[in-house]
Design a protein around this motif. Structure first.
Motif, PDB file in Angstrom:
ATOM      1  N   VAL A  86       0.820  -1.215   0.000  1.00 38.54           N
ATOM      2  CA  VAL A  86       0.000   0.000   0.000  1.00 38.54           C
ATOM      3  C   VAL A  86       0.861   1.275   0.000  1.00 38.54           C
ATOM      4  N   GLY A  87       2.178   1.112  -0.079  1.00 38.39           N
ATOM      5  CA  GLY A  87       3.063   2.279   0.009  1.00 38.39           C
ATOM      6  C   GLY A  87       2.797   3.338  -1.042  1.00 38.39           C
ATOM      7  N   GLU A  88       2.611   2.928  -2.297  1.00 40.33           N
ATOM      8  CA  GLU A  88       2.356   3.927  -3.345  1.00 40.33           C
ATOM      9  C   GLU A  88       0.988   4.582  -3.173  1.00 40.33           C
ATOM     10  N   SER A  89       0.051   3.880  -2.551  1.00 40.26           N
ATOM     11  CA  SER A  89      -1.256   4.484  -2.273  1.00 40.26           C
ATOM     12  C   SER A  89      -1.109   5.622  -1.257  1.00 40.26           C
ATOM     13  N   LEU A  90      -0.282   5.403  -0.236  1.00 42.05           N
ATOM     14  CA  LEU A  90      -0.023   6.457   0.746  1.00 42.05           C
ATOM     15  C   LEU A  90       0.732   7.620   0.101  1.00 42.05           C
ATOM     16  N   ASN A  91       1.697   7.301  -0.753  1.00 37.12           N
ATOM     17  CA  ASN A  91       2.411   8.363  -1.468  1.00 37.12           C
ATOM     18  C   ASN A  91       1.456   9.217  -2.289  1.00 37.12           C
ATOM     19  N   ALA A  92       0.487   8.562  -2.939  1.00 39.98           N
ATOM     20  CA  ALA A  92      -0.433   9.290  -3.814  1.00 39.98           C
ATOM     21  C   ALA A  92      -1.243  10.325  -3.040  1.00 39.98           C
ATOM     22  N   LEU A  93      -1.475  10.072  -1.757  1.00 42.49           N
ATOM     23  CA  LEU A  93      -2.229  11.030  -0.939  1.00 42.49           C
ATOM     24  C   LEU A  93      -1.329  12.043  -0.257  1.00 42.49           C
ATOM     25  N   GLY A  94      -0.029  11.975  -0.530  1.00 40.68           N
ATOM     26  CA  GLY A  94       0.892  12.955   0.035  1.00 40.68           C
ATOM     27  C   GLY A  94       1.651  12.500   1.252  1.00 40.68           C
ATOM     28  N   TYR A  95       1.371  11.265   1.737  1.00 42.42           N
ATOM     29  CA  TYR A  95       2.101  10.750   2.902  1.00 42.42           C
ATOM     30  C   TYR A  95       3.309   9.987   2.375  1.00 42.42           C
ATOM     31  N   ASP A  96       4.264  10.752   1.839  1.00 43.20           N
ATOM     32  CA  ASP A  96       5.405  10.175   1.158  1.00 43.20           C
ATOM     33  C   ASP A  96       6.691  10.440   1.934  1.00 43.20           C
ATOM     34  N   ALA A  97       7.801  10.011   1.377  1.00 46.17           N
ATOM     35  CA  ALA A  97       9.078  10.120   2.077  1.00 46.17           C
ATOM     36  C   ALA A  97       9.471  11.573   2.332  1.00 46.17           C
ATOM     37  N   GLU A  98       8.969  12.485   1.512  1.00 44.55           N
ATOM     38  CA  GLU A  98       9.278  13.915   1.705  1.00 44.55           C
ATOM     39  C   GLU A  98       8.226  14.604   2.561  1.00 44.55           C
ATOM     40  N   TYR A  99       7.225  13.855   3.018  1.00 49.50           N
ATOM     41  CA  TYR A  99       6.095  14.433   3.751  1.00 49.50           C
ATOM     42  C   TYR A  99       5.523  15.627   2.994  1.00 49.50           C
ATOM     43  N   SER A 100       5.298  15.438   1.708  1.00 47.58           N
ATOM     44  CA  SER A 100       4.786  16.546   0.901  1.00 47.58           C
ATOM     45  C   SER A 100       3.373  16.927   1.321  1.00 47.58           C
ATOM     46  N   LEU A 101       2.587  15.925   1.776  1.00 44.14           N
ATOM     47  CA  LEU A 101       1.198  16.135   2.215  1.00 44.14           C
ATOM     48  C   LEU A 101       0.379  16.838   1.133  1.00 44.14           C
ATOM     49  N   THR A 102       0.768  16.570  -0.112  1.00 39.92           N
ATOM     50  CA  THR A 102       0.068  17.125  -1.270  1.00 39.92           C
ATOM     51  C   THR A 102      -0.653  15.981  -1.986  1.00 39.92           C
ATOM     52  N   PRO A 103      -1.959  15.901  -1.835  1.00 40.34           N
ATOM     53  CA  PRO A 103      -2.665  14.731  -2.395  1.00 40.34           C
ATOM     54  C   PRO A 103      -2.813  14.794  -3.905  1.00 40.34           C
ATOM     55  N   ARG A 104      -2.715  13.590  -4.492  1.00 44.06           N
ATOM     56  CA  ARG A 104      -3.055  13.406  -5.903  1.00 44.06           C
ATOM     57  C   ARG A 104      -4.239  12.440  -5.969  1.00 44.06           C
ATOM     58  N   GLU A 105      -4.534  11.927  -7.118  1.00 43.28           N
ATOM     59  CA  GLU A 105      -5.639  10.987  -7.251  1.00 43.28           C
ATOM     60  C   GLU A 105      -5.373   9.731  -6.423  1.00 43.28           C
ATOM     61  N   PRO A 106      -6.369   9.225  -5.700  1.00 43.68           N
ATOM     62  CA  PRO A 106      -6.175   7.981  -4.937  1.00 43.68           C
ATOM     63  C   PRO A 106      -5.727   6.846  -5.854  1.00 43.68           C
ATOM     64  N   ARG A 107      -4.924   5.965  -5.282  1.00 43.87           N
ATOM     65  CA  ARG A 107      -4.365   4.862  -6.062  1.00 43.87           C
ATOM     66  C   ARG A 107      -4.533   3.561  -5.270  1.00 43.87           C
ATOM     67  N   ALA A 108      -5.212   2.599  -5.830  1.00 39.94           N
ATOM     68  CA  ALA A 108      -5.391   1.314  -5.149  1.00 39.94           C
ATOM     69  C   ALA A 108      -4.074   0.544  -5.123  1.00 39.94           C
ATOM     70  N   ALA A 109      -3.893  -0.260  -4.102  1.00 39.32           N
ATOM     71  CA  ALA A 109      -2.710  -1.127  -4.020  1.00 39.32           C
ATOM     72  C   ALA A 109      -2.917  -2.353  -4.915  1.00 39.32           C
ATOM     73  N   PRO A 110      -1.842  -2.999  -5.345  1.00 36.66           N
ATOM     74  CA  PRO A 110      -1.983  -4.183  -6.213  1.00 36.66           C
ATOM     75  C   PRO A 110      -2.799  -5.286  -5.530  1.00 36.66           C
ATOM     76  N   VAL A 111      -3.870  -5.706  -6.185  1.00 29.17           N
ATOM     77  CA  VAL A 111      -4.715  -6.741  -5.581  1.00 29.17           C
ATOM     78  C   VAL A 111      -4.025  -8.103  -5.613  1.00 29.17           C
ATOM     79  N   ASP A 112      -3.059  -8.257  -6.522  1.00 24.95           N
ATOM     80  CA  ASP A 112      -2.381  -9.547  -6.649  1.00 24.95           C
ATOM     81  C   ASP A 112      -1.065  -9.573  -5.872  1.00 24.95           C
ATOM     82  N   TRP A 113      -1.068  -8.931  -4.704  1.00 20.59           N
ATOM     83  CA  TRP A 113       0.195  -8.807  -3.969  1.00 20.59           C
ATOM     84  C   TRP A 113       0.779 -10.160  -3.578  1.00 20.59           C
ATOM     85  N   LEU A 114      -0.068 -11.155  -3.380  1.00 22.26           N
ATOM     86  CA  LEU A 114       0.454 -12.478  -3.008  1.00 22.26           C
ATOM     87  C   LEU A 114       1.195 -13.142  -4.167  1.00 22.26           C
TER      88      LEU A 114
END
Length: 293
Positions: A86-114
């Motif tokens: 779910v890391g890229e989903s959190l990044n998409a909402l701005g909760y990223d490594a730079e703490y940009s806190l600037t949201p973009r379009e929501p992004r679902a996590a890969p359903v086939d993670w297994l």
């Protein structure tokens, strides 16, 4: 009690002990937290999970088996709402490594993670680059690791990793913080040789309705539940259930793991597991056991 406070993995830690911890024990705690951070932090450019997000492939990382085995059960119980990619989903909402806190379009996590992620006790393999986030249970796992490091130190202990805590020895009473007023508690619980972990939408929150608890299937923050608390013998199980309780299937997972819990909805309703030992201050007519499934 002797209190040792420090900052690590982006939160405040407090270790209370009935006697001063030896210097070598403190050094071992520091090394354990640093090792975990270097392996699992998606906020560090030099961490192993960051490398996997760029290159894919395999890496050796302690705790892989324990955490990802639990993730598999979390994902099954919540119909995919909890997902370690779910890391890229959190990044998409701005909760990223730079703490940009600037949201973009929501992004679902890969359903086939297994299918994408494979692991053993201490090894992780990704078939293609993806960003692992172990926020659903990682802090609890680290609290357990710190407690293990201090096994040989004969003192009463409270290890508090930013609100996820585990108690050894003498009992302590812990307040359940109200998610909409941090000066109040909705109840208290007495802990002895047990762990209590909590999660709430007012923590790590930014912007309008944005916070860190996402439904991995949509990449959108959850709306129904405001806060959860889980009590278990170990902190990783309590942390994992505290996350699962934001979704359908969470109470069933808690029952199968033998974890007691409380959760508060965004409209103020409170539910609890039938055997939960917490003393709640919320009015009786708004506090009820979880409905049968």
């Amino acid at each position: 009690m002797v209190v040792w406070r420090f900052e690590a993995i982006g939160t405040r830690w407090e270790i209370d002990s009935s006697a001063e911890l030896p210097a070598d024990a403190r050094a071992a705690v520091t090394a354990t937290i640093d090792r975990f951070d270097r392996e699992w932090s998606r906020f560090r450019a030099d961490s192993l999970v960051t490398r996997l997000s760029v290159d894919g492939g395999s890496l050796t990382a302690a705790d892989a088996g324990a955490m990802l085995d639990a993730y598999r059960e979390l994902s099954e119980a919540t119909a995919g709402a909890v997902n370690p990619l779910v890391g890229e989903s959190l990044n998409a909402l701005g909760y990223d490594a730079e703490y940009s806190l600037t949201p973009r379009e929501p992004r679902a996590a890969p359903v086939d993670w297994l299918q994408r992620l494979d692991w053993s006790t201490d090894r992780v393999t990704l078939s293609a680059p993806a960003l692992i986030d172990v926020g659903a249970l990682g802090k609890g796992r680290l609290v357990d690791r710190v407690m293990e490091v201090l096994d040989s130190v004969d003192v009463d202990l409270v290890v508090d990793g930013g609100g996820d805590l585990r108690v050894r020895g003498a009992a302590v009473r812990v307040g359940l913080e109200h998610p909409y007023d941090a000066t109040k508690a909705i109840g208290v619980v007495t802990l002895q040789d047990a762990a209590l972990c909590a999660s709430a939408v007012n923590r790590r929150a930014w912007g309008d309705g944005l916070h860190h608890v996402l439904d991995a299937r949509t990449g959108v923050p959850v709306r129904t539940w405001a806060a959860t608390w889980a009590i278990a013998p170990d902190a990783m199980s309590a942390d994992a259930v505290a996350t699962a309780l934001f979704f359908d299937g969470g109470p069933e997972l808690a029952a199968s793991w033998g974890v007691e819990w409380v959760r508060m909805a965004t409209d103020g309703r409170v539910e609890r597991s039938p055997g939960c030992p917490a003393e709640l201050f919320i009015a009786t007519d708004r506090t009820r056991p979880a409905p049968p499934k």
